[in-house]
Design a protein around this motif. Sequence first.
Motif, PDB file in Angstrom:
ATOM      1  N   UNK A  76       0.813  -1.213   0.000  1.00 26.81           N
ATOM      2  CA  UNK A  76       0.000   0.000   0.000  1.00 26.81           C
ATOM      3  C   UNK A  76       0.849   1.266   0.000  1.00 26.81           C
ATOM      4  N   UNK A  77       1.957   1.273   0.751  1.00 23.97           N
ATOM      5  CA  UNK A  77       2.768   2.478   0.887  1.00 23.97           C
ATOM      6  C   UNK A  77       3.921   2.530  -0.107  1.00 23.97           C
ATOM      7  N   UNK A  78       3.873   1.692  -1.141  1.00 24.86           N
ATOM      8  CA  UNK A  78       4.906   1.731  -2.174  1.00 24.86           C
ATOM      9  C   UNK A  78       4.455   2.642  -3.311  1.00 24.86           C
ATOM     10  N   UNK A  79       5.415   3.011  -4.153  1.00 19.95           N
ATOM     11  CA  UNK A  79       5.087   3.856  -5.304  1.00 19.95           C
ATOM     12  C   UNK A  79       4.109   3.152  -6.235  1.00 19.95           C
ATOM     13  N   UNK A  80       3.188   3.950  -6.800  1.00 16.73           N
ATOM     14  CA  UNK A  80       2.302   3.541  -7.880  1.00 16.73           C
ATOM     15  C   UNK A  80       1.246   2.525  -7.470  1.00 16.73           C
ATOM     16  N   UNK A  81       1.126   2.273  -6.137  1.00 18.01           N
ATOM     17  CA  UNK A  81       0.055   1.355  -5.738  1.00 18.01           C
ATOM     18  C   UNK A  81      -1.284   2.059  -5.853  1.00 18.01           C
ATOM     19  N   UNK A  82      -2.228   1.411  -6.503  1.00 15.20           N
ATOM     20  CA  UNK A  82      -3.576   1.957  -6.624  1.00 15.20           C
ATOM     21  C   UNK A  82      -4.569   0.927  -6.126  1.00 15.20           C
ATOM     22  N   UNK A  83      -5.459   1.371  -5.252  1.00 12.33           N
ATOM     23  CA  UNK A  83      -6.450   0.457  -4.693  1.00 12.33           C
ATOM     24  C   UNK A  83      -7.615   0.199  -5.624  1.00 12.33           C
ATOM     25  N   UNK A  84      -7.803   1.054  -6.622  1.00 16.58           N
ATOM     26  CA  UNK A  84      -8.906   0.888  -7.566  1.00 16.58           C
ATOM     27  C   UNK A  84      -8.543   1.613  -8.849  1.00 16.58           C
ATOM     28  N   UNK A  85      -9.459   1.636  -9.760  1.00 19.98           N
ATOM     29  CA  UNK A  85      -9.240   2.314 -11.042  1.00 19.98           C
ATOM     30  C   UNK A  85      -9.868   3.699 -11.062  1.00 19.98           C
ATOM     31  N   UNK A  86     -10.060   4.280  -9.892  1.00 24.42           N
ATOM     32  CA  UNK A  86     -10.733   5.579  -9.828  1.00 24.42           C
ATOM     33  C   UNK A  86      -9.748   6.740  -9.878  1.00 24.42           C
ATOM     34  N   UNK A  87      -8.742   6.639 -10.676  1.00 23.15           N
ATOM     35  CA  UNK A  87      -7.804   7.747 -10.870  1.00 23.15           C
ATOM     36  C   UNK A  87      -6.726   7.801  -9.807  1.00 23.15           C
ATOM     37  N   UNK A  88      -5.924   8.864  -9.893  1.00 25.79           N
ATOM     38  CA  UNK A  88      -4.823   9.035  -8.954  1.00 25.79           C
ATOM     39  C   UNK A  88      -3.518   8.552  -9.546  1.00 25.79           C
ATOM     40  N   UNK A  89      -2.422   9.083  -8.995  1.00 28.26           N
ATOM     41  CA  UNK A  89      -1.094   8.722  -9.500  1.00 28.26           C
ATOM     42  C   UNK A  89      -0.514   7.501  -8.810  1.00 28.26           C
ATOM     43  N   UNK A  90      -1.077   7.113  -7.667  1.00 30.47           N
ATOM     44  CA  UNK A  90      -0.483   6.022  -6.905  1.00 30.47           C
ATOM     45  C   UNK A  90       0.724   6.464  -6.104  1.00 30.47           C
ATOM     46  N   UNK A  91       0.885   7.777  -5.912  1.00 33.80           N
ATOM     47  CA  UNK A  91       2.037   8.311  -5.183  1.00 33.80           C
ATOM     48  C   UNK A  91       1.664   8.847  -3.798  1.00 33.80           C
ATOM     49  N   UNK A  92       0.382   9.102  -3.572  1.00 38.87           N
ATOM     50  CA  UNK A  92      -0.037   9.772  -2.356  1.00 38.87           C
ATOM     51  C   UNK A  92       0.332   9.055  -1.077  1.00 38.87           C
ATOM     52  N   UNK A  93       0.080   7.744  -1.006  1.00 38.99           N
ATOM     53  CA  UNK A  93       0.352   7.004   0.227  1.00 38.99           C
ATOM     54  C   UNK A  93       1.851   6.813   0.444  1.00 38.99           C
ATOM     55  N   UNK A  94       2.613   6.748  -0.646  1.00 41.26           N
ATOM     56  CA  UNK A  94       4.074   6.704  -0.520  1.00 41.26           C
ATOM     57  C   UNK A  94       4.576   7.980   0.143  1.00 41.26           C
ATOM     58  N   UNK A  95       4.005   9.121  -0.248  1.00 47.05           N
ATOM     59  CA  UNK A  95       4.382  10.408   0.345  1.00 47.05           C
ATOM     60  C   UNK A  95       3.927  10.476   1.795  1.00 47.05           C
ATOM     61  N   UNK A  96       2.731   9.965   2.095  1.00 48.12           N
ATOM     62  CA  UNK A  96       2.241   9.926   3.477  1.00 48.12           C
ATOM     63  C   UNK A  96       3.246   9.228   4.380  1.00 48.12           C
ATOM     64  N   UNK A  97       3.694   8.057   3.969  1.00 49.13           N
ATOM     65  CA  UNK A  97       4.642   7.290   4.775  1.00 49.13           C
ATOM     66  C   UNK A  97       5.951   8.061   4.955  1.00 49.13           C
ATOM     67  N   UNK A  98       6.448   8.669   3.887  1.00 48.70           N
ATOM     68  CA  UNK A  98       7.702   9.413   3.964  1.00 48.70           C
ATOM     69  C   UNK A  98       7.607  10.589   4.922  1.00 48.70           C
ATOM     70  N   UNK A  99       6.484  11.319   4.883  1.00 47.05           N
ATOM     71  CA  UNK A  99       6.326  12.486   5.759  1.00 47.05           C
ATOM     72  C   UNK A  99       6.189  12.061   7.218  1.00 47.05           C
ATOM     73  N   UNK A 100       5.360  11.060   7.469  1.00 45.52           N
ATOM     74  CA  UNK A 100       5.161  10.603   8.860  1.00 45.52           C
ATOM     75  C   UNK A 100       6.475  10.098   9.449  1.00 45.52           C
TER      76      UNK A 100
END
Length: 362
Positions: free
Chosen positions: A306-330
Amino acid sequence: MGGVNWAPVEPDDLPDGLVVADGQGRVVVFNRAAERITGRSARGAIGVPLERALPLEDLDGRRWWRLTDPYGGLAVRTGQPERNLLLDGREVLVCARYVRDAPRGPVRQVVVTLRGTEARRRTERSHAELIATVAHELRSPLTSVKGFTATLLAKWERFNDGQKRVMLETVDADADRVVRLIAELLDISRIDAGRLEIRKQRIDLAAAVHRHVAGKVAAGIPAERFDIRVAGPPAEQWGDPDKLDQVLANLLENAVRHGEGTVTIEVGPARELVETPGTPPRAVEGTAVTVSDQGAGIPEEAMPRVFTRFWRGSRRGGTGLGLYIVKGIVEAHGGVVRISRADGGGARFRFVLPAGVPDFML
């Protein structure tokens, strides 16, 4: 040194391939990693001329040892830097060191290290995928910006004020999308390089949650879809407000876009045990924020990704980068972030930030 016992390192204990040839050019060491990387046995390599044990070629198909000539070349050379060479048609990373008893003296040993190219290829694929993702995400808003501005410039007088406003609002929204994507790319590069800057100040995570939810409601999402729960007195919390706004925005956007039902946001004191391979467990005490939804959730087998680059939970858009950034910031705040299944079956994201005054204030 002070009673410390240093055991000699055996060649077979090394993670990289090691091949050593003596002053006559015959192989005297061929470790297990070299066997794995080359697909050749140590038994068949020991005592064999280096050129035969490792028949390396450059990328143009020329015999490498004849080109580099470690024993008969210039006496001032100390070795060869790492480079890609071919062994039986496969690429390997090769580095060589020429050992001499005296400067400009004859070569006593040639020490060769070998590494596979798999890790480098994975990095190259990751970079290529990042470029492809960015190009895809940028194309749509930039096409829109270009199209609307060209239309307005060419036919300004044909549109009424309402039509012009709609076009300019679309251009503004698409420009914001490009800015967000560029900010994500900058954050990723800093996270990868370990240079993400955190400017800490006193923050109120509960107030930040209320602010983000109010923004979602103002954007048209029904207020009843959100349930905010704040427990206990707030601890003295320090953090980078801009970076933590990114974390909250990404988690809420993820829950709204990919989840279903009520999005529950809980804020309260917490203590989380962090276990990192190779280091003793450590406790993070501070404030926890939990965001959960009532959707289908994330399959158990997908949670480690989930927290890796380009992981997408569905096909509803998004870059797949958001959760990777979340983990890095936390983690840059010294905190920890987890993914699990919510009580209602949806996804449950929880991060804990350490409380207390930061070291630079003491």
